[in-house]
Structures are given as structure tokens and as C-alpha cells.
Design a protein around this motif. Structure first.
Motif, PDB file in Angstrom:
ATOM      1  N   MET A   1       0.846  -1.195   0.000  1.00 35.49           N
ATOM      2  CA  MET A   1       0.000   0.000   0.000  1.00 35.49           C
ATOM      3  C   MET A   1       0.882   1.246   0.000  1.00 35.49           C
ATOM      4  SD  MET A   1      -2.926   1.119   2.733  1.00 35.49           S
ATOM      5  CE  MET A   1      -3.795   2.666   2.569  1.00 35.49           C
ATOM      6  N   ALA A   2       0.550   2.222  -0.855  1.00 34.22           N
ATOM      7  CA  ALA A   2       1.344   3.446  -0.964  1.00 34.22           C
ATOM      8  C   ALA A   2       1.307   4.230   0.344  1.00 34.22           C
ATOM      9  CB  ALA A   2       0.813   4.308  -2.099  1.00 34.22           C
ATOM     10  N   THR A   3       2.388   4.956   0.589  1.00 28.08           N
ATOM     11  CA  THR A   3       2.433   5.918   1.682  1.00 28.08           C
ATOM     12  C   THR A   3       2.264   7.304   1.085  1.00 28.08           C
ATOM     13  OG1 THR A   3       3.944   4.529   2.954  1.00 28.08           O
ATOM     14  CG2 THR A   3       3.824   6.860   3.565  1.00 28.08           C
ATOM     15  N   TYR A   4       1.305   8.073   1.626  1.00 29.13           N
ATOM     16  CA  TYR A   4       0.999   9.395   1.081  1.00 29.13           C
ATOM     17  C   TYR A   4       1.633  10.464   1.963  1.00 29.13           C
ATOM     18  CZ  TYR A   4      -2.456   6.605  -1.388  1.00 29.13           C
ATOM     19  OH  TYR A   4      -3.057   5.650  -2.168  1.00 29.13           O
ATOM     20  N   ILE A   5       2.465  11.285   1.341  1.00 25.51           N
ATOM     21  CA  ILE A   5       3.188  12.313   2.079  1.00 25.51           C
ATOM     22  C   ILE A   5       2.841  13.684   1.517  1.00 25.51           C
ATOM     23  CG2 ILE A   5       5.483  13.200   2.676  1.00 25.51           C
ATOM     24  CD1 ILE A   5       6.531  10.381   2.593  1.00 25.51           C
ATOM     25  N   SER A   6       2.565  14.612   2.416  1.00 24.78           N
ATOM     26  CA  SER A   6       2.292  15.990   2.009  1.00 24.78           C
ATOM     27  C   SER A   6       3.388  16.909   2.538  1.00 24.78           C
ATOM     28  CB  SER A   6       0.928  16.452   2.527  1.00 24.78           C
ATOM     29  OG  SER A   6       0.946  16.531   3.943  1.00 24.78           O
ATOM     30  N   ARG A   7       3.504  18.045   1.895  1.00 26.88           N
ATOM     31  CA  ARG A   7       4.365  19.128   2.377  1.00 26.88           C
ATOM     32  C   ARG A   7       3.427  20.294   2.664  1.00 26.88           C
ATOM     33  NH1 ARG A   7       7.126  22.928  -0.972  1.00 26.88           N
ATOM     34  NH2 ARG A   7       8.755  24.064   0.141  1.00 26.88           N
ATOM     35  N   PHE A   8       3.488  20.841   3.891  1.00 31.38           N
ATOM     36  CA  PHE A   8       2.479  21.811   4.278  1.00 31.38           C
ATOM     37  C   PHE A   8       3.085  22.878   5.183  1.00 31.38           C
ATOM     38  CE2 PHE A   8       2.516  18.409   7.362  1.00 31.38           C
ATOM     39  CZ  PHE A   8       2.349  19.019   8.591  1.00 31.38           C
ATOM     40  N   GLY A  17       4.593  15.473   6.169  1.00 29.81           N
ATOM     41  CA  GLY A  17       3.793  14.609   7.017  1.00 29.81           C
ATOM     42  C   GLY A  17       3.135  13.487   6.239  1.00 29.81           C
ATOM     43  N   VAL A  18       2.819  12.420   6.940  1.00 34.93           N
ATOM     44  CA  VAL A  18       2.106  11.283   6.355  1.00 34.93           C
ATOM     45  C   VAL A  18       0.611  11.556   6.435  1.00 34.93           C
ATOM     46  CG1 VAL A  18       1.580   8.831   6.588  1.00 34.93           C
ATOM     47  CG2 VAL A  18       3.933   9.644   6.888  1.00 34.93           C
ATOM     48  N   VAL A  19      -0.062  11.412   5.310  1.00 28.80           N
ATOM     49  CA  VAL A  19      -1.489  11.711   5.211  1.00 28.80           C
ATOM     50  C   VAL A  19      -2.291  10.423   5.374  1.00 28.80           C
ATOM     51  CG1 VAL A  19      -3.307  12.654   3.733  1.00 28.80           C
ATOM     52  CG2 VAL A  19      -1.000  13.646   3.669  1.00 28.80           C
ATOM     53  N   SER A  20      -3.325  10.486   6.215  1.00 27.19           N
ATOM     54  CA  SER A  20      -4.256   9.371   6.395  1.00 27.19           C
ATOM     55  C   SER A  20      -5.664   9.954   6.465  1.00 27.19           C
ATOM     56  CB  SER A  20      -3.939   8.611   7.683  1.00 27.19           C
ATOM     57  OG  SER A  20      -4.282   9.393   8.815  1.00 27.19           O
ATOM     58  N   ARG A  42      12.870   7.596   4.798  1.00 29.51           N
ATOM     59  CA  ARG A  42      11.998   6.404   4.821  1.00 29.51           C
ATOM     60  C   ARG A  42      11.686   5.926   6.235  1.00 29.51           C
ATOM     61  NH1 ARG A  42       9.959   2.916   1.196  1.00 29.51           N
ATOM     62  NH2 ARG A  42      11.112   3.950  -0.492  1.00 29.51           N
ATOM     63  N   ALA A  43      12.702   5.840   7.083  1.00 25.52           N
ATOM     64  CA  ALA A  43      12.449   5.386   8.455  1.00 25.52           C
ATOM     65  C   ALA A  43      11.528   6.356   9.188  1.00 25.52           C
ATOM     66  CB  ALA A  43      13.768   5.241   9.217  1.00 25.52           C
ATOM     67  N   ASP A  44      11.674   7.648   8.883  1.00 26.81           N
ATOM     68  CA  ASP A  44      10.859   8.680   9.510  1.00 26.81           C
ATOM     69  C   ASP A  44       9.394   8.536   9.117  1.00 26.81           C
ATOM     70  OD1 ASP A  44      10.058  10.957  10.862  1.00 26.81           O
ATOM     71  OD2 ASP A  44      11.455  12.316   9.868  1.00 26.81           O
ATOM     72  N   TRP A  45       9.134   8.403   7.797  1.00 25.27           N
ATOM     73  CA  TRP A  45       7.715   8.300   7.404  1.00 25.27           C
ATOM     74  C   TRP A  45       7.119   6.949   7.777  1.00 25.27           C
ATOM     75  CZ3 TRP A  45      10.474   8.916   2.316  1.00 25.27           C
ATOM     76  CH2 TRP A  45      10.522   7.746   1.553  1.00 25.27           C
ATOM     77  N   THR A  46       7.947   5.917   7.853  1.00 25.60           N
ATOM     78  CA  THR A  46       7.432   4.627   8.312  1.00 25.60           C
ATOM     79  C   THR A  46       6.979   4.714   9.769  1.00 25.60           C
ATOM     80  OG1 THR A  46       8.863   3.430   6.765  1.00 25.60           O
ATOM     81  CG2 THR A  46       7.985   2.199   8.644  1.00 25.60           C
ATOM     82  N   ALA A  47       7.785   5.375  10.596  1.00 25.27           N
ATOM     83  CA  ALA A  47       7.426   5.546  12.001  1.00 25.27           C
ATOM     84  C   ALA A  47       6.194   6.435  12.156  1.00 25.27           C
ATOM     85  CB  ALA A  47       8.600   6.129  12.783  1.00 25.27           C
ATOM     86  N   ALA A  48       6.120   7.498  11.362  1.00 25.68           N
ATOM     87  CA  ALA A  48       4.988   8.427  11.448  1.00 25.68           C
ATOM     88  C   ALA A  48       3.676   7.744  11.084  1.00 25.68           C
ATOM     89  CB  ALA A  48       5.225   9.632  10.547  1.00 25.68           C
ATOM     90  N   SER A  49       3.748   6.744  10.224  1.00 26.16           N
ATOM     91  CA  SER A  49       2.527   6.049   9.799  1.00 26.16           C
ATOM     92  C   SER A  49       1.819   5.355  10.946  1.00 26.16           C
ATOM     93  CB  SER A  49       2.869   5.021   8.713  1.00 26.16           C
ATOM     94  OG  SER A  49       3.385   5.655   7.559  1.00 26.16           O
TER      95      SER A  49
END
Length: 318
Positions: A1-8, A17-20, A42-49
Motif C-alpha cells: 500500500m502506498a504511503t501518502y506524504i504531504s508538504r504543508f 507529514g504522512v497523510v491518512s 523512509r524510516a521517519d515516514w514509516t514511524a509516522a505512519s
């Protein structure tokens, strides 16, 4: 499943940030560029998820997930029906059409875009943008299997175009690069292994003021991403964070005269007169005007890959 990341942007900072469905979970690291995020985050957004959201999307300002400076490469007439509408035979294409936009055109997914005062024929072009995840500095043969090494993410692009500059002047770069003419986002969809198969099954839709103008599926690409990047590598370097816009479906406002008609017209009229008549005849066409709102979506038919909604208000110069 894709990880969705935004810049805000918040009142205090610009964050990733990771968008859900529940909101946005800010990353803990600082990444000045898209390249830094892709190479180190990658490790950062994986943890944020796995953490709770820290922000709500409607309370922040969404920025382009592609930072500048970057290269914005483009393909022309790369959907079968759009190629036909442009006077080409998609089953007998002799070449892949490439051009570029300057990165001055890059803007956020919900930012207002100013139609320049001298532009009357402003056109929309929804496109799937491939985000480069591995630098290309030499000619390389990219296969369907190795594509995942070079394309790490995708996002929505709108290749806004001033047709009354691009066509009469023959200037793709100028006509497509005014400031704001490349909205990107809202999300950077980091692909997982299963998502690469979905790149052949993405449905693109663009509406203007709620009316459907463009729709097609990437199954109708003339040139697919792997072969396009292979050819690009023979004459262009690409860096991590650069993008390739892969062409727009049929349904754009511009209807350029067929090549035969242009040749016949220029046989009896100076070319600049022919294009002046073209502009005059298109002034009442469905081109974008101040007050219009363009919305664009890209998602797979099974709904498993969804790039969100880009929403672009068109405004007049101040």
C-alpha cells in the motif's frame, strides 16, 4: 500500500507529514528538499505512519510536494485519443515527443493561478507525474522490473498552457512556464511493490467548475514510463526529485488546425495571420477564465492508489 506524504505550511514552519483519513502526522526530521526526503526519510515516514495525526488538512496550507529547483520534463500527445486529436496515428508514431517547463511554474495543489494579462487561451492538462528516486547520469535501459529503482513516487500535475503563446510562437517552454503553470500535489504517493502494476490502471479526471473536461486511463499510454525514461536517459540527466509529466488525455480546450489545413492556409496566408485567425476563432472556446476552478484526481480503478484532489482557482492579475 502506498504511503501518502504531504508538504504543508503552518504558522511556524513548513513540514512534511504522512497523510491518512484521520489527518496528517508530521515527520520528525527536517528535509529541505524532496530529494533529501526521498533519500533520507523512509524510516521517519514509516514511524509516522503508526502515530496519531498532528494536524488536520483543512487547517494548514498545502505546498507542492516537489521542491525547487528541479527539472520538469514532459511528454506530448502520449494518450492514444489525444494523439489522434492532434493529427497523429498512435499505432504508427515515429517518435516520443519531449519538452520541458521551467521550475518557476511549480506551485501548490490548491494555490490560485494567475492568468497573465496577455493570455486569453489558457488551457488545462491533467497529467500523471513520475517522481525520480534514483539519479540518471548515463544512458540506461529501464525495464518494467527496474522501473521501481528509478520511479519512487507519483503525484498529480496540471500542465497549464497559454495556447496563444505556445502555438502561434512555437514556444512550448514559454507558453507552458508562466509562474503557477504547474500545480503539483496534493500528495507524494510513495509506491510499494504492488502499486507499480497499478501504474497501468490509473484513471485521470479533470473538471472545470464541476463539469468533466478530461478523462482517460493510463492503459492508453502510447509510450510507457520505462521506455520513456530509457529514451530520456540518452540525452538528459535526471536527479532525485525531478519529475516527468507523462502526457494529458483528450479533452483539452485547444483544437489546433490539422497539419494539412495549416499547410494549405500558410500557402495563401502569412503564418502570423493564420494564427491570429486561430486565436480569434477560439476566444469563445472553453478556455480557463478568472473565476474558474479546476479540480483534478488520479486513482486506480480498484481505489487502492488514490492521489487525492488537486484544486486550482484561476484568478485575474492584480
Amino acid at each position: 500500500m502506498a504511503t501518502y506524504i504531504s508538504r504543508f505550511a503552518t504558522e511556524d514552519a513548513v513540514l512534511w507529514g504522512v497523510v491518512s483519513p484521520a489527518g496528517i502526522t508530521a515527520l520528525e526530521g527536517h528535509y529541505a528538499t524532496t530529494a533529501e526526503l526521498l533519500e533520507n526519510g523512509r524510516a521517519d515516514w514509516t514511524a509516522a505512519s503508526s502515530r496519531r495525526p498532528t494536524h488536520q488538512a483543512d487547517a494548514v496550507e498545502m505546498r507542492s510536494p516537489i521542491t525547487t529547483p528541479c527539472r520538469v520534463l514532459c511528454q506530448g500527445a502520449n494518450f492514444r485519443q489525444h494523439a489522434i486529436d492532434s493529427g497523429m496515428d498512435p499505432d504508427n508514431r515515429a517518435f516520443n515527443l519531449f519538452f520541458d517547463k521551467t521550475d518557476a511554474s511549480v506551485t501548490g495543489p490548491h494555490a490560485p493561478v494567475t492568468r497573465p494579462a496577455h493570455v486569453q487561451l489558457l488551457d488545462h492538462e491533467i497529467e500523471l507525474a513520475l517522481v525520480i528516486g534514483k539519479a540518471i547520469t548515463d544512458p540506461v535501459t529501464i525495464t518494467e522490473e527496474s522501473l521501481r529503482e528509478y520511479v519512487v513516487a507519483v503525484t498529480i500535475a496540471n500542465d497549464l498552457s497559454a495556447r496563444d503563446v505556445q502555438l502561434p510562437q512555437g514556444q512550448y517552454l514559454k507558453g507552458k512556464s508562466y509562474r503557477g503553470f504547474c500545480p503539483l500535489g496534493p500528495v507524494l504517493a510513495i509506491l510499494d511493490d504492488a502499486d507499480y502494476d497499478r501504474l497501468d490502471d490509473l484513471v485521470l479526471r479533470l473538471h472545470v467548475n464541476g463539469d468533466l473536461r478530461q478523462t482517460d486511463t493510463t492503459a492508453n499510454f502510447v509510450y510507457r514510463p520505462a521506455e520513456s525514461l530509457t529514451e530520456l536517459s540518452t540525452f538528459s540527466d535526471l536527479a532525485v526529485g525531478d519529475v516527468l509529466l507523462t502526457g494529458t488525455p483528450h479533452g483539452t480546450a485547444a483544437k489546433s488546425p490539422p497539419a494539412l489545413v495549416r499547410r494549405l492556409a500558410t500557402a495563401v496566408l502569412p503564418e502570423h495571420v493564420m494564427w491570429k485567425l486561430f486565436i480569434r476563432r477560439n476566444l469563445d472556446g472553453p478556455f480557463l477564465k478568472p473565476g474558474d476552478t479546476v479540480t483534478a484526481t488520479i486513482r486506480s480503478s480498484d481505489g487502492a492508489l488514490d492521489l487525492g484532489e488537486q484544486r486550482t482557482p484561476i484568478v485575474a492579475p492584480r
